[in-house]
Write an enzyme that holds these catalytic residues in place. Structure first.
Site, PDB file in Angstrom:
ATOM      1  N   ASP A 106      40.979   8.028  51.299  1.00  0.00           N
ATOM      2  CA  ASP A 106      41.296   6.599  51.396  1.00  0.00           C
ATOM      3  C   ASP A 106      41.602   6.107  52.809  1.00  0.00           C
ATOM      4  O   ASP A 106      41.726   4.897  53.035  1.00  0.00           O
ATOM      5  CB  ASP A 106      42.483   6.270  50.456  1.00  0.00           C
ATOM      6  CG  ASP A 106      43.704   7.179  50.689  1.00  0.00           C
ATOM      7  OD1 ASP A 106      43.957   7.568  51.840  1.00  0.00           O
ATOM      8  OD2 ASP A 106      44.402   7.480  49.700  1.00  0.00           O
ATOM      9  N   HIS A 121      37.775  16.202  52.291  1.00  0.00           N
ATOM     10  CA  HIS A 121      36.849  15.724  51.252  1.00  0.00           C
ATOM     11  C   HIS A 121      36.074  14.470  51.656  1.00  0.00           C
ATOM     12  O   HIS A 121      35.481  13.813  50.808  1.00  0.00           O
ATOM     13  CB  HIS A 121      37.598  15.498  49.927  1.00  0.00           C
ATOM     14  CG  HIS A 121      38.106  16.780  49.326  1.00  0.00           C
ATOM     15  ND1 HIS A 121      39.071  16.840  48.337  1.00  0.00           N
ATOM     16  CD2 HIS A 121      37.756  18.064  49.570  1.00  0.00           C
ATOM     17  CE1 HIS A 121      39.303  18.103  48.011  1.00  0.00           C
ATOM     18  NE2 HIS A 121      38.530  18.867  48.750  1.00  0.00           N
ATOM     19  N   CYS A 129      22.942   8.763  54.704  1.00  0.00           N
ATOM     20  CA  CYS A 129      21.689   8.928  53.983  1.00  0.00           C
ATOM     21  C   CYS A 129      21.710  10.241  53.207  1.00  0.00           C
ATOM     22  O   CYS A 129      22.076  11.290  53.750  1.00  0.00           O
ATOM     23  CB  CYS A 129      20.526   8.917  54.984  1.00  0.00           C
ATOM     24  SG  CYS A 129      18.950   9.229  54.183  1.00  0.00           S
ATOM     25  N   CYS A 132      18.434  12.243  55.139  1.00  0.00           N
ATOM     26  CA  CYS A 132      18.470  12.712  56.538  1.00  0.00           C
ATOM     27  C   CYS A 132      19.886  12.801  57.095  1.00  0.00           C
ATOM     28  O   CYS A 132      20.092  13.326  58.184  1.00  0.00           O
ATOM     29  CB  CYS A 132      17.598  11.836  57.434  1.00  0.00           C
ATOM     30  SG  CYS A 132      18.337  10.212  57.787  1.00  0.00           S
ATOM     31  N   CYS A 149      18.535   3.973  53.767  1.00  0.00           N
ATOM     32  CA  CYS A 149      18.775   4.417  55.137  1.00  0.00           C
ATOM     33  C   CYS A 149      17.998   3.523  56.109  1.00  0.00           C
ATOM     34  O   CYS A 149      16.917   3.023  55.783  1.00  0.00           O
ATOM     35  CB  CYS A 149      18.296   5.860  55.247  1.00  0.00           C
ATOM     36  SG  CYS A 149      18.424   6.584  56.879  1.00  0.00           S
ATOM     37  N   CYS A 152      14.868   6.209  57.305  1.00  0.00           N
ATOM     38  CA  CYS A 152      13.971   6.977  56.418  1.00  0.00           C
ATOM     39  C   CYS A 152      14.060   6.384  55.011  1.00  0.00           C
ATOM     40  O   CYS A 152      14.911   5.527  54.764  1.00  0.00           O
ATOM     41  CB  CYS A 152      14.321   8.473  56.451  1.00  0.00           C
ATOM     42  SG  CYS A 152      15.606   8.962  55.292  1.00  0.00           S
ATOM     43  N   THR A 190      50.044  17.118  45.874  1.00  0.00           N
ATOM     44  CA  THR A 190      48.805  17.728  45.388  1.00  0.00           C
ATOM     45  C   THR A 190      49.116  18.691  44.254  1.00  0.00           C
ATOM     46  O   THR A 190      50.134  19.382  44.274  1.00  0.00           O
ATOM     47  CB  THR A 190      48.021  18.462  46.506  1.00  0.00           C
ATOM     48  OG1 THR A 190      46.879  19.103  45.918  1.00  0.00           O
ATOM     49  CG2 THR A 190      48.857  19.499  47.237  1.00  0.00           C
ATOM     50  N   GLU A 217      56.128  16.621  40.220  1.00  0.00           N
ATOM     51  CA  GLU A 217      56.179  17.625  39.166  1.00  0.00           C
ATOM     52  C   GLU A 217      56.087  19.026  39.754  1.00  0.00           C
ATOM     53  O   GLU A 217      55.705  19.197  40.903  1.00  0.00           O
ATOM     54  CB  GLU A 217      55.001  17.425  38.206  1.00  0.00           C
ATOM     55  CG  GLU A 217      55.173  16.190  37.359  1.00  0.00           C
ATOM     56  CD  GLU A 217      53.895  15.780  36.651  1.00  0.00           C
ATOM     57  OE1 GLU A 217      52.977  16.618  36.557  1.00  0.00           O
ATOM     58  OE2 GLU A 217      53.830  14.619  36.224  1.00  0.00           O
ATOM     59  N   ALA A 233      56.886  10.898  46.893  1.00  0.00           N
ATOM     60  CA  ALA A 233      56.717  11.145  48.324  1.00  0.00           C
ATOM     61  C   ALA A 233      57.286  10.002  49.172  1.00  0.00           C
ATOM     62  O   ALA A 233      57.881  10.244  50.223  1.00  0.00           O
ATOM     63  CB  ALA A 233      55.228  11.334  48.634  1.00  0.00           C
TER      64      ALA A 233
HETATM   65  P1  OAD Z   1      45.729  15.489  41.621  1.00  0.00           P
HETATM   66  O1  OAD Z   1      45.506  14.232  40.879  1.00  0.00           O
HETATM   67  O2  OAD Z   1      45.172  16.753  41.088  1.00  0.00           O
HETATM   68  O3  OAD Z   1      47.287  15.747  41.759  1.00  0.00           O
HETATM   69  C1  OAD Z   1      48.185  14.745  42.177  1.00  0.00           C
HETATM   70  C2  OAD Z   1      49.541  15.394  42.354  1.00  0.00           C
HETATM   71  O4  OAD Z   1      50.411  14.427  42.915  1.00  0.00           O
HETATM   72  C3  OAD Z   1      50.167  15.880  41.064  1.00  0.00           C
HETATM   73  O5  OAD Z   1      50.697  17.195  41.269  1.00  0.00           O
HETATM   74  C4  OAD Z   1      51.319  14.869  40.805  1.00  0.00           C
HETATM   75  O6  OAD Z   1      52.454  15.477  40.195  1.00  0.00           O
HETATM   76  C5  OAD Z   1      51.636  14.449  42.219  1.00  0.00           C
HETATM   77  N1  OAD Z   1      52.193  13.086  42.362  1.00  0.00           N
HETATM   78  C6  OAD Z   1      51.829  11.959  41.698  1.00  0.00           C
HETATM   79  N2  OAD Z   1      52.494  10.894  42.166  1.00  0.00           N
HETATM   80  C7  OAD Z   1      53.301  11.350  43.170  1.00  0.00           C
HETATM   81  C8  OAD Z   1      54.230  10.747  44.067  1.00  0.00           C
HETATM   82  N3  OAD Z   1      54.460   9.425  44.039  1.00  0.00           N
HETATM   83  N4  OAD Z   1      54.871  11.525  44.961  1.00  0.00           N
HETATM   84  C9  OAD Z   1      54.644  12.876  45.003  1.00  0.00           C
HETATM   85  N5  OAD Z   1      53.775  13.495  44.183  1.00  0.00           N
HETATM   86  C10 OAD Z   1      53.119  12.764  43.280  1.00  0.00           C
HETATM   87  O7  OAD Z   1      45.251  15.220  43.121  1.00  0.00           O
HETATM   88  P2  OAD Z   1      44.827  16.251  44.240  1.00  0.00           P
HETATM   89  O8  OAD Z   1      45.678  17.469  44.207  1.00  0.00           O
HETATM   90  O9  OAD Z   1      44.760  15.478  45.503  1.00  0.00           O
HETATM   91  O10 OAD Z   1      38.488  16.065  44.991  1.00  0.00           O
HETATM   92  O11 OAD Z   1      43.370  16.613  43.776  1.00  0.00           O
HETATM   93  C11 OAD Z   1      42.581  17.371  44.607  1.00  0.00           C
HETATM   94  C12 OAD Z   1      41.151  16.972  44.517  1.00  0.00           C
HETATM   95  O12 OAD Z   1      40.730  16.915  43.160  1.00  0.00           O
HETATM   96  C13 OAD Z   1      40.827  15.584  45.037  1.00  0.00           C
HETATM   97  O13 OAD Z   1      40.690  15.521  46.443  1.00  0.00           O
HETATM   98  C14 OAD Z   1      39.518  15.291  44.371  1.00  0.00           C
HETATM   99  C15 OAD Z   1      39.844  15.798  42.970  1.00  0.00           C
HETATM  100  O14 OAD Z   1      38.817  16.238  42.240  1.00  0.00           O
HETATM  101  C16 OAD Z   1      37.322  15.479  45.324  1.00  0.00           C
HETATM  102  O15 OAD Z   1      37.108  14.283  45.157  1.00  0.00           O
HETATM  103  C17 OAD Z   1      36.348  16.411  45.927  1.00  0.00           C
END
Ligand code: OAD
Length: 243
Positions: A106, A121, A129, A132, A149, A152, A190, A217, A233
């Protein structure tokens, strides 16, 4: 551990480190109004996210894929950095280096002012494209379906790393270098389920460097890290880094 004890222990680790690396995920942008993947059940309008975020999906139905990404671009255009992003950006004033390794696409860390951001990511505001690889310039928030593109006959696609695609070697190298170089590793918002991004956090634990987790969590990392702080956060990071 009580929240106050955890914060005190975390603040000591922060104070003792000159170089910091931070792995972030969708949770840090939740308070900016952007849905996380697991919270939405991994679904978008009844499509599994995996079914709109793969090269196969794009080959089968590029309009559906652009509908999904245009919806995310519309939401992203409204989103502003929250106190979590801002606290990490402000930490740069107090440390020799702060490298953000993010799974988010984002751009909110950069909007908050962070200057060293590794986007594992990709970035939702870029397109390239599909044939290419040439980067597209000057796209509106909503990308017209089936845009081509400039050099191409290839279709434009979001500049995102999709499921089944490899991460850019230069980003993996930058993340590995930040991990090796840091005196403190933080993991924020995450689920630590998607590889190889999550492996940097597990590697930090293995390296024996201080690791602080901030998450609403419990995750597979929670019992392994030096300090695991449970909360949002946008509330925990300012309290950890600036109180
Ligand atoms: P997830 O959606 O898997 O996990 C989000 C995490 O954030 C969870 O552990 C929640 O408990 C936590 N969470 C939610 N709100 C929060 C807050 N306000 N403060 C702190 N923690 C909070 O997201 P990611 O781990 O980022 O990949 O997922 C990884 C990847 O999976 C993404 O980049 C995406 C997805 O598939 C691609 O698009 C390639």
């Amino acid at each position: 551990m009580e929240r106050e004890d955890g914060l005190a222990q975390g603040r000591k680790l922060v104070a003792g480190a000159r170089r910091v690396a931070v792995l972030t995920g969708a949770g840090i942008s939740a308070e900016s109004g952007l849905a996380t993947f697991r919270d939405s059940g991994g679904l978008w309008e009844n499509h599994r996210v995996e079914d709109v975020a793969t090269p196969q999906a794009f080959a089968r139905d590029p309009v559906l894929v652009w509908e999904f990404y245009n919806a995310r671009r519309r939401a992203g255009a409204q989103a502003r950095p929250n106190p979590g992003h801002l606290a990490l950006a402000a930490l740069e004033q107090r440390k020799e280096s702060v490298v953000i390794i993010t799974q988010n696409v984002d751009g909110l860390h950069q909007k908050a002012g962070s200057t060293r951001v590794v986007e594992l990511h990709g970035n939702i505001w870029r397109a390239r494209c599909a044939r290419c690889g040439r980067a597209a310039a000057d796209l509106p928030v909503e990308v017209p379906f089936l845009s081509y593109c400039a050099s191409c006959p290839g279709l434009l696609r979001p500049d995102i790393v999709w499921f089944g695609e490899a991460l850019a070697p230069r980003d993996l190298e930058a993340a590995a270098a930040a991990l090796q170089d840091c005196g403190l590793f933080m993991v924020v918002g995450t689920s630590a389920q998607v590889q190889p991004a999550a492996s940097f956090a597990f590697a930090a634990v293995g390296r024996g460097v201080g690791v602080i987790e901030v998450n609403k969590e419990e995750t597979p990392l929670s019992s392994l890290v030096s300090v695991s702080l449970r909360g949002e956060a946008g509330e925990v990071l300012p309290a950890l880094l600036f109180v």
